[in-house]
Design a protein around this motif. Structure first.
Motif, PDB file in Angstrom:
ATOM      1  N   GLU A  39       0.854  -1.181   0.000  1.00  0.00           N
ATOM      2  CA  GLU A  39       0.000   0.000   0.000  1.00  0.00           C
ATOM      3  C   GLU A  39       0.887   1.226   0.000  1.00  0.00           C
ATOM      4  N   VAL A  40       0.409   2.284  -0.625  1.00  0.00           N
ATOM      5  CA  VAL A  40       1.100   3.573  -0.597  1.00  0.00           C
ATOM      6  C   VAL A  40       0.185   4.551   0.129  1.00  0.00           C
ATOM      7  N   ILE A  41       0.658   5.085   1.244  1.00  0.00           N
ATOM      8  CA  ILE A  41      -0.135   6.027   2.044  1.00  0.00           C
ATOM      9  C   ILE A  41       0.409   7.428   1.800  1.00  0.00           C
ATOM     10  N   LEU A  42      -0.335   8.230   1.058  1.00  0.00           N
ATOM     11  CA  LEU A  42       0.059   9.594   0.730  1.00  0.00           C
ATOM     12  C   LEU A  42      -0.583  10.544   1.733  1.00  0.00           C
ATOM     13  N   VAL A  43       0.242  11.239   2.503  1.00  0.00           N
ATOM     14  CA  VAL A  43      -0.257  12.136   3.546  1.00  0.00           C
ATOM     15  C   VAL A  43      -0.032  13.577   3.104  1.00  0.00           C
ATOM     16  N   ASP A  44      -1.115  14.233   2.720  1.00  0.00           N
ATOM     17  CA  ASP A  44      -1.054  15.612   2.237  1.00  0.00           C
ATOM     18  C   ASP A  44      -1.049  16.563   3.433  1.00  0.00           C
ATOM     19  N   ARG A  61      -6.632   4.981 -10.108  1.00  0.00           N
ATOM     20  CA  ARG A  61      -5.787   4.164 -10.990  1.00  0.00           C
ATOM     21  C   ARG A  61      -5.075   3.051 -10.253  1.00  0.00           C
ATOM     22  N   TYR A  62      -4.750   3.284  -8.977  1.00  0.00           N
ATOM     23  CA  TYR A  62      -4.001   2.304  -8.190  1.00  0.00           C
ATOM     24  C   TYR A  62      -4.787   1.994  -6.918  1.00  0.00           C
ATOM     25  N   PRO A  63      -5.439   0.823  -6.832  1.00  0.00           N
ATOM     26  CA  PRO A  63      -6.221   0.481  -5.639  1.00  0.00           C
ATOM     27  C   PRO A  63      -5.402   0.458  -4.352  1.00  0.00           C
ATOM     28  N   SER A  64      -4.089   0.315  -4.472  1.00  0.00           N
ATOM     29  CA  SER A  64      -3.239   0.243  -3.276  1.00  0.00           C
ATOM     30  C   SER A  64      -2.913   1.614  -2.694  1.00  0.00           C
ATOM     31  N   VAL A  65      -3.338   2.672  -3.379  1.00  0.00           N
ATOM     32  CA  VAL A  65      -3.063   4.028  -2.892  1.00  0.00           C
ATOM     33  C   VAL A  65      -4.118   4.441  -1.872  1.00  0.00           C
ATOM     34  N   LYS A  66      -3.660   4.946  -0.744  1.00  0.00           N
ATOM     35  CA  LYS A  66      -4.529   5.532   0.270  1.00  0.00           C
ATOM     36  C   LYS A  66      -4.121   6.985   0.475  1.00  0.00           C
TER      37      LYS A  66
END
Length: 320
Positions: A39-44, A61-66
């Protein structure tokens, strides 16, 4: 019991709309190439550009993106704290969003955690593309951190790090403490801390979000984390010890000043009034400060006793 992913990649970001698509595509290519779940957790961190819109499009586009979005800019430590809380991977990787950290390093970092037994592996940007005005203060800062902490790392502030899951669930990153995560991990009982030389890439988009003020904050935070590691659970040892020492020095000096006057008075020797001697007032000041420091330590112990973290310990194994 929840099923763990192989890898969680936590990426704090602030105004990085241009680099995000390339970064996520790169991470996906590398991790999927290894056949790993991730998973990729992008914290803005309160971006004021279109970073969050890009995160939303990447999620499609990428289900693994959170994604996690802050209402305002709280800082990198807050972003890492929330990312760590969300992470569901057996190994947690952190990296910056500006493409200066290479996702190609992920497999080797994971190998060091799982196969070589490290709790934490920190990247070392041995060859840097930063300007000289940024490199030399960084070298001095890292030397100071090594000296104070005893942890032999060349680059404490490198954003590219790998952690065993238990580490990120056991430490609390706050303020500007992201620079000292290895020290926080060591305090929590994770002593297997390693280092890996990693590629440092020149910034492709945008500009650095950190100014020289981070050096001042960095040293203040180093003092804080160093003090907490030694006296966080027993503040009386520091404040009470220092207060007792000052009280004794001030008290003994006061007695000596008064005793010297009485001796000279008894032997009809030339003398000065006690209140005319600066040493007498310095002695009284030492006594007052000593009492105040002792009381500070006592109050610290009372506050610490009421803390819910007072008896939180890292238990590695149990036998029942």
């Amino acid at each position: 019991m929840e099923k763990l992913l192989d890898i969680s990649v936590v990426v704090p970001l602030y105004n990085e709309e241009e680099s995000l698509p390339e970064l996520v595509e790169w991470i996906d290519r590398v991790v999927r190439g290894e056949g790993l779940s991730y998973e990729v957790i992008l914290v803005d961190d309160g971006s004021n550009d279109n970073s969050w819109q890009v995160v939303e499009s990447l999620r499609g586009r990428y289900p693994s993106v959170k994604g996690i979005k802050f209402a305002r800019n709280y800082g990198k430590s807050a972003a890492l704290y929330c990312g760590f809380a969300e992470a569901a991977g057996e190994v947690v990787i952190t990296m910056d969003a500006d493409l200066q950290d290479s996702p190609d390093e992920i497999p080797a970092l994971r190998h060091m955690i799982l196969d070589e037994g490290y709790d934490l592996v920190s990247g070392w940007k041995k060859k840097r593309y930063d300007p000289v005005g940024k490199r030399w203060p960084s070298k001095f800062f890292n030397w100071t951190a090594r000296t104070v902490s005893g942890i032999k790392l060349h680059d404490f502030n490198c954003g590219l790090k790998a952690y065993r899951r238990k580490v990120v669930k056991s430490i609390e990153v706050y303020g500007e403490m992201h620079r000292y995560i290895p020290i926080l991990a060591k305090q929590a009982g994770f002593k297997r801390i390693g280092e890996k030389v990693v590629e440092h890439r020149a910034r492709k988009y945008g500009f650095s979000k950190f100014g020289m003020e981070r050096m001042v904050k960095g040293y203040l935070d180093l003092i804080t984390v160093s003090f907490m590691s030694r006296f966080g659970r027993s503040p009386m040892y520091f404040f009470g010890g220092l207060g007792t020492l000052m009280f004794l020095i001030g008290g003994c000096t006061t007695v000596w000043v008064i005793g010297a006057k009485l001796y000279k008075q008894a032997h009809e020797l030339p003398l000065r009034a006690v209140t005319d001697q600066p040493l007498f007032y310095l002695s009284l000041l030492a006594v007052v400060l000593g009492v105040q420091l002792f009381l500070a330590g006592f109050l610290g112990e009372l506050i610490n006793r009421a803390s819910s973290e007072r008896n939180k310990y890292l238990i590695e194994k149990t036998l029942k």
